[in-house]
Design a protein around this motif. Structure first.
Motif, PDB file in Angstrom:
ATOM      1  N   GLY A  96      11.898   0.188  -1.212  1.00 53.83           N
ATOM      2  CA  GLY A  96      11.122  -0.151  -2.065  1.00 53.83           C
ATOM      3  C   GLY A  96       9.829   0.576  -2.083  1.00 53.83           C
ATOM      4  O   GLY A  96       9.605   1.212  -3.147  1.00 53.83           O
ATOM      5  N   ALA A  97       9.614   0.861  -0.898  1.00 54.23           N
ATOM      6  CA  ALA A  97       8.307   1.701  -0.759  1.00 54.23           C
ATOM      7  C   ALA A  97       8.382   3.003  -1.274  1.00 54.23           C
ATOM      8  O   ALA A  97       7.660   3.767  -1.865  1.00 54.23           O
ATOM      9  N   LYS A  98       9.686   3.745  -0.844  1.00 49.62           N
ATOM     10  CA  LYS A  98      10.018   5.050  -1.271  1.00 49.62           C
ATOM     11  C   LYS A  98      10.150   5.253  -2.778  1.00 49.62           C
ATOM     12  O   LYS A  98       9.792   6.052  -3.425  1.00 49.62           O
ATOM     13  N   GLN A  99      10.798   4.054  -3.345  1.00 41.16           N
ATOM     14  CA  GLN A  99      10.721   4.185  -4.993  1.00 41.16           C
ATOM     15  C   GLN A  99       9.571   4.090  -5.379  1.00 41.16           C
ATOM     16  O   GLN A  99       9.263   5.039  -6.670  1.00 41.16           O
ATOM     17  N   ILE A 100       8.478   3.386  -4.975  1.00 47.37           N
ATOM     18  CA  ILE A 100       7.107   3.189  -5.564  1.00 47.37           C
ATOM     19  C   ILE A 100       6.442   4.509  -5.554  1.00 47.37           C
ATOM     20  O   ILE A 100       5.688   5.010  -6.418  1.00 47.37           O
ATOM     21  N   THR A 101       6.597   5.211  -4.275  1.00 48.32           N
ATOM     22  CA  THR A 101       5.819   6.512  -4.241  1.00 48.32           C
ATOM     23  C   THR A 101       6.400   7.458  -5.190  1.00 48.32           C
ATOM     24  O   THR A 101       5.776   8.179  -5.586  1.00 48.32           O
ATOM     25  N   LYS A 102       7.635   7.416  -5.365  1.00 48.86           N
ATOM     26  CA  LYS A 102       8.262   8.337  -6.428  1.00 48.86           C
ATOM     27  C   LYS A 102       8.180   8.000  -7.628  1.00 48.86           C
ATOM     28  O   LYS A 102       8.203   9.167  -8.909  1.00 48.86           O
ATOM     29  N   HIS A 103       8.388   6.793  -8.253  1.00 47.87           N
ATOM     30  CA  HIS A 103       8.458   6.316  -9.539  1.00 47.87           C
ATOM     31  C   HIS A 103       7.610   5.483 -10.145  1.00 47.87           C
ATOM     32  O   HIS A 103       7.760   5.211 -11.246  1.00 47.87           O
ATOM     33  N   SER A 104       6.609   4.914  -9.482  1.00 40.91           N
ATOM     34  CA  SER A 104       5.668   4.259 -10.101  1.00 40.91           C
ATOM     35  C   SER A 104       4.701   4.687 -11.315  1.00 40.91           C
ATOM     36  O   SER A 104       4.009   5.581 -11.195  1.00 40.91           O
ATOM     37  N   GLU A 105       4.913   4.178 -12.409  1.00 35.68           N
ATOM     38  CA  GLU A 105       4.273   4.680 -13.729  1.00 35.68           C
ATOM     39  C   GLU A 105       2.821   4.229 -13.525  1.00 35.68           C
ATOM     40  O   GLU A 105       2.067   5.151 -14.014  1.00 35.68           O
ATOM     41  N   THR A 106       2.547   3.338 -13.008  1.00 29.50           N
ATOM     42  CA  THR A 106       1.191   2.983 -12.719  1.00 29.50           C
ATOM     43  C   THR A 106       0.160   4.021 -11.942  1.00 29.50           C
ATOM     44  O   THR A 106      -0.679   4.453 -12.411  1.00 29.50           O
ATOM     45  N   PHE A 107       0.877   4.476 -10.903  1.00 30.27           N
ATOM     46  CA  PHE A 107       0.328   5.585  -9.836  1.00 30.27           C
ATOM     47  C   PHE A 107       0.433   6.766 -10.573  1.00 30.27           C
ATOM     48  O   PHE A 107      -0.430   7.808 -10.388  1.00 30.27           O
ATOM     49  N   LYS A 108       1.581   7.193 -11.438  1.00 31.94           N
ATOM     50  CA  LYS A 108       1.561   8.311 -11.971  1.00 31.94           C
ATOM     51  C   LYS A 108       0.329   8.516 -13.081  1.00 31.94           C
ATOM     52  O   LYS A 108      -0.317   9.723 -13.348  1.00 31.94           O
ATOM     53  N   ARG A 109       0.114   7.252 -13.597  1.00 26.91           N
ATOM     54  CA  ARG A 109      -0.975   7.544 -14.967  1.00 26.91           C
ATOM     55  C   ARG A 109      -2.092   7.237 -14.227  1.00 26.91           C
ATOM     56  O   ARG A 109      -3.189   8.256 -14.716  1.00 26.91           O
ATOM     57  N   ASP A 110      -2.593   6.676 -13.438  1.00 26.30           N
ATOM     58  CA  ASP A 110      -3.706   6.220 -13.069  1.00 26.30           C
ATOM     59  C   ASP A 110      -4.191   6.824 -11.721  1.00 26.30           C
ATOM     60  O   ASP A 110      -5.282   6.837 -10.942  1.00 26.30           O
ATOM     61  N   GLY A 111      -3.210   7.389 -11.057  1.00 25.98           N
ATOM     62  CA  GLY A 111      -3.236   7.922  -9.584  1.00 25.98           C
ATOM     63  C   GLY A 111      -3.394   6.914  -8.491  1.00 25.98           C
ATOM     64  O   GLY A 111      -3.313   5.451  -8.805  1.00 25.98           O
ATOM     65  N   TRP A 112      -3.390   7.016  -7.294  1.00 28.57           N
ATOM     66  CA  TRP A 112      -3.264   6.127  -6.343  1.00 28.57           C
ATOM     67  C   TRP A 112      -4.740   5.472  -6.066  1.00 28.57           C
ATOM     68  O   TRP A 112      -5.779   6.092  -6.316  1.00 28.57           O
ATOM     69  N   PRO A 113      -4.936   4.131  -5.436  1.00 28.51           N
ATOM     70  CA  PRO A 113      -6.137   3.690  -5.096  1.00 28.51           C
ATOM     71  C   PRO A 113      -6.802   4.829  -4.206  1.00 28.51           C
ATOM     72  O   PRO A 113      -6.334   5.396  -3.717  1.00 28.51           O
ATOM     73  N   ASP A 114      -8.380   4.711  -4.007  1.00 28.06           N
ATOM     74  CA  ASP A 114      -9.042   5.434  -3.165  1.00 28.06           C
ATOM     75  C   ASP A 114      -8.703   5.126  -1.688  1.00 28.06           C
ATOM     76  O   ASP A 114      -8.710   6.199  -0.888  1.00 28.06           O
ATOM     77  N   MET A 115      -8.221   3.838  -1.341  1.00 31.96           N
ATOM     78  CA  MET A 115      -7.914   3.624   0.099  1.00 31.96           C
ATOM     79  C   MET A 115      -6.874   2.202  -0.111  1.00 31.96           C
ATOM     80  O   MET A 115      -6.882   1.412  -1.208  1.00 31.96           O
ATOM     81  N   GLY A 116      -6.496   1.798   1.021  1.00 29.71           N
ATOM     82  CA  GLY A 116      -5.543   0.669   0.811  1.00 29.71           C
ATOM     83  C   GLY A 116      -5.463   0.011   2.443  1.00 29.71           C
ATOM     84  O   GLY A 116      -5.768   0.584   3.401  1.00 29.71           O
ATOM     85  N   VAL A 117      -4.806  -1.206   2.115  1.00 28.38           N
ATOM     86  CA  VAL A 117      -4.943  -2.048   3.385  1.00 28.38           C
ATOM     87  C   VAL A 117      -3.429  -2.490   3.472  1.00 28.38           C
ATOM     88  O   VAL A 117      -2.619  -3.053   2.532  1.00 28.38           O
ATOM     89  N   ILE A 118      -2.716  -2.063   4.541  1.00 31.84           N
ATOM     90  CA  ILE A 118      -1.507  -2.648   4.710  1.00 31.84           C
ATOM     91  C   ILE A 118      -1.510  -3.927   5.445  1.00 31.84           C
ATOM     92  O   ILE A 118      -2.013  -3.908   6.478  1.00 31.84           O
ATOM     93  N   ALA A 119      -0.957  -4.993   4.731  1.00 25.44           N
ATOM     94  CA  ALA A 119      -1.397  -6.399   5.334  1.00 25.44           C
ATOM     95  C   ALA A 119      -0.460  -6.956   6.171  1.00 25.44           C
ATOM     96  O   ALA A 119      -0.456  -8.088   6.510  1.00 25.44           O
ATOM     97  N   GLU A 120       0.288  -6.000   6.986  1.00 24.38           N
ATOM     98  CA  GLU A 120       0.940  -6.647   8.119  1.00 24.38           C
ATOM     99  C   GLU A 120       0.193  -7.291   9.119  1.00 24.38           C
ATOM    100  O   GLU A 120      -0.976  -7.026   9.377  1.00 24.38           O
ATOM    101  N   PRO A 121       0.645  -8.148  10.031  1.00 21.62           N
ATOM    102  CA  PRO A 121       0.045  -8.975  10.937  1.00 21.62           C
ATOM    103  C   PRO A 121      -0.583  -8.085  11.867  1.00 21.62           C
ATOM    104  O   PRO A 121      -0.053  -7.525  12.694  1.00 21.62           O
ATOM    105  N   THR A 122      -1.702  -8.356  12.279  1.00 24.55           N
ATOM    106  CA  THR A 122      -2.390  -7.722  13.330  1.00 24.55           C
ATOM    107  C   THR A 122      -3.542  -8.603  13.863  1.00 24.55           C
ATOM    108  O   THR A 122      -4.592  -8.205  14.674  1.00 24.55           O
ATOM    109  N   GLU A 123      -3.511  -9.741  13.626  1.00 20.29           N
ATOM    110  CA  GLU A 123      -4.286 -10.917  14.132  1.00 20.29           C
ATOM    111  C   GLU A 123      -5.656 -10.181  13.548  1.00 20.29           C
ATOM    112  O   GLU A 123      -6.790 -10.567  14.073  1.00 20.29           O
ATOM    113  N   LEU A 124      -5.848  -9.791  12.488  1.00 26.20           N
ATOM    114  CA  LEU A 124      -7.031  -9.369  11.752  1.00 26.20           C
ATOM    115  C   LEU A 124      -7.984  -8.262  12.575  1.00 26.20           C
ATOM    116  O   LEU A 124      -8.985  -8.536  12.123  1.00 26.20           O
ATOM    117  N   GLU A 125      -7.409  -7.793  13.336  1.00 28.87           N
ATOM    118  CA  GLU A 125      -7.972  -6.495  14.060  1.00 28.87           C
ATOM    119  C   GLU A 125      -7.386  -5.310  13.194  1.00 28.87           C
ATOM    120  O   GLU A 125      -6.468  -4.858  12.792  1.00 28.87           O
TER     121      GLU A 125
END
Ligand SMILES: [Zn+2]
Length: 374
Positions: A142-171
């Motif tokens: 899914g992530a690979k498809q998003i990086t290649k084919h998302s129309e949203t990101f093609k149109r607007d570019g990627w967000p300035d920065m991001g959070v991968i919300a996987e469990p880290t006990e909020l560290e």
């Protein structure tokens, strides 16, 4: 405007099974509705996997313009293991929410949605994105498809920065290991051993395997192949073998050893992979290499500062497990930051602590407020 409870949403998501071995269509339809009801514009990406099963990923945006902050999750889980517990009947007990995906990562995903649910588009100076990938547990399709084919990101570019919300006990986590796999294959000729007409691929690959055993020693002791930022600092060099189920009285037609190393920024991973490849080439064996460099964001970067500020932590850390940051990191600076413990991921009796979920919503809200609101 609507309010949305992260605990209730997690329960709803757990009750819709979405192991990677099955379709995530139903859970994606549910998420689409929740996102649209809370003011997101939702793009859907679909593909049919190698087992002919439909997979859906979602890219949701709230707020106008470019830049902003992205929250990245996945909607698939490992299998429920139904015989051992009731994985799809969410249960609250002693301050914990139990169920498959509670921690990895329907709970964290619900917290990201809840954090942004109450905002209206006009509250936002910069947009907020919720990105939910299919097949994280089985090869990042899914992530690979998003990086290649998302129309949203093609149109607007990627967000300035991001959070991968996987469990880290909020560290806040600024680095984790990546991984390379090297498939080394020997070819022989199959024949019944009574005839002496065969050539065993297993004997052909054997000397290479002995060299790999010696290389394990090197990787465990030579500091150039280690990175002290991680615990353990070593590259987890491993080898698995496959002779494709050859019978005991037949010579193997084909034998494959798969070598793997976990990449770390300071551990000379390219050199380690090259050592393995050189040996395979010296024995005339077939070679294929695949994998990812380590995930690393500068501890001084804006996204790490934003997450330290929101959590109250004094510094970010490096961890030994991996996430989809490996796929996304070339597009934007990332932090791994989510509720729950990675020790709970993939377990029978998987749970997330309710206070982690609630704290996560508050932290994500703070990050949105500090970066996307005026
Ligand atoms: Zn996960």
């Amino acid at each position: 405007m609507s309010t949305l409870d992260a605990v209730q949403l997690t329960r709803d998501l757990i009750a819709i099974p979405s192991a990677s071995q099955t379709s995530n269509l139903e859970v994606s339809d549910y998420l689409t509705k929740v996102l649209e009801d809370t003011g997101f514009e939702v793009e859907r990406l679909e593909y049919v996997d190698q087992n002919d099963i439909l997979k859906v990923s979602l890219i949701a945006k709230k707020g106008e313009g470019k830049g902003g902050l992205g929250f990245f999750s996945h909607s698939d889980t490992v299998p429920g293991a139904k015989d051992a517990w009731s994985p799809f009947e969410p249960l609250i007990k002693e301050g914990k929410l139990l169920g498959r995906g509670s921690c990895d990562m329907k709970g964290p995903l619900a917290a990201t949605i809840a954090a942004a649910a109450n905002l209206s588009s006009s509250d936002l100076e910069k947009p907020v994105y919720i990105v939910i990938a299919a097949d994280e547990e089985v090869g990042f399709g899914g992530a690979k498809q998003i990086t290649k084919h998302s129309e949203t990101f093609k149109r607007d570019g990627w967000p300035d920065m991001g959070v991968i919300a996987e469990p880290t006990e909020l560290e806040p986590v600024h680095a984790h290991k990546g991984g390379y796999f090297i498939d080394v294959t020997a070819h022989g000729e199959a024949a019944h051993t009574s005839t002496e007409k065969g050539r065993s691929a297993n004997f052909k690959i054997a000397p290479f395997l002995a060299d790999m055993a010696a290389l394990k020693e090197t990787f465990m002791t030579d500091a150039q192949f280690q990175d002290d930022e991680f615990n353990p600092p070593t590259n987890g060099f491993n080898m698995t073998l496959n002779d494709y189920g050859c019978a005991n009285n037949v010579t193997a037609a084909k034998s494959t050893a798969t070598l793997s190393v976990r990449s770390m920024p300071q551990a000379h991973t390219k050199r380690a992979v090259q050592l393995i490849r050189d040996k395979a080439e010296a024995f005339g064996l077939e070679l294929a290499t695949r994998g990812y460099d380590a995930f690393h964001t500068s501890p001084d970067s804006k996204i790490i500062c934003l997450s330290l500020e929101a959590t109250g932590a004094t510094k970010s850390v490096a961890v030994p497990y991996g996430t989809e940051a490996l796929v996304y990191q070339e597009h934007l600076p990332l932090v791994i930051l989510g509720p729950g413990s990675i020790a709970q991921a993939h377990t029978i009796g998987e749970y997330i602590e309710l206070n982690q979920l609630e704290r996560a919503v508050a932290i994500y809200q703070k990050m949105i407020k500090n970066y996307c609101q005026n």
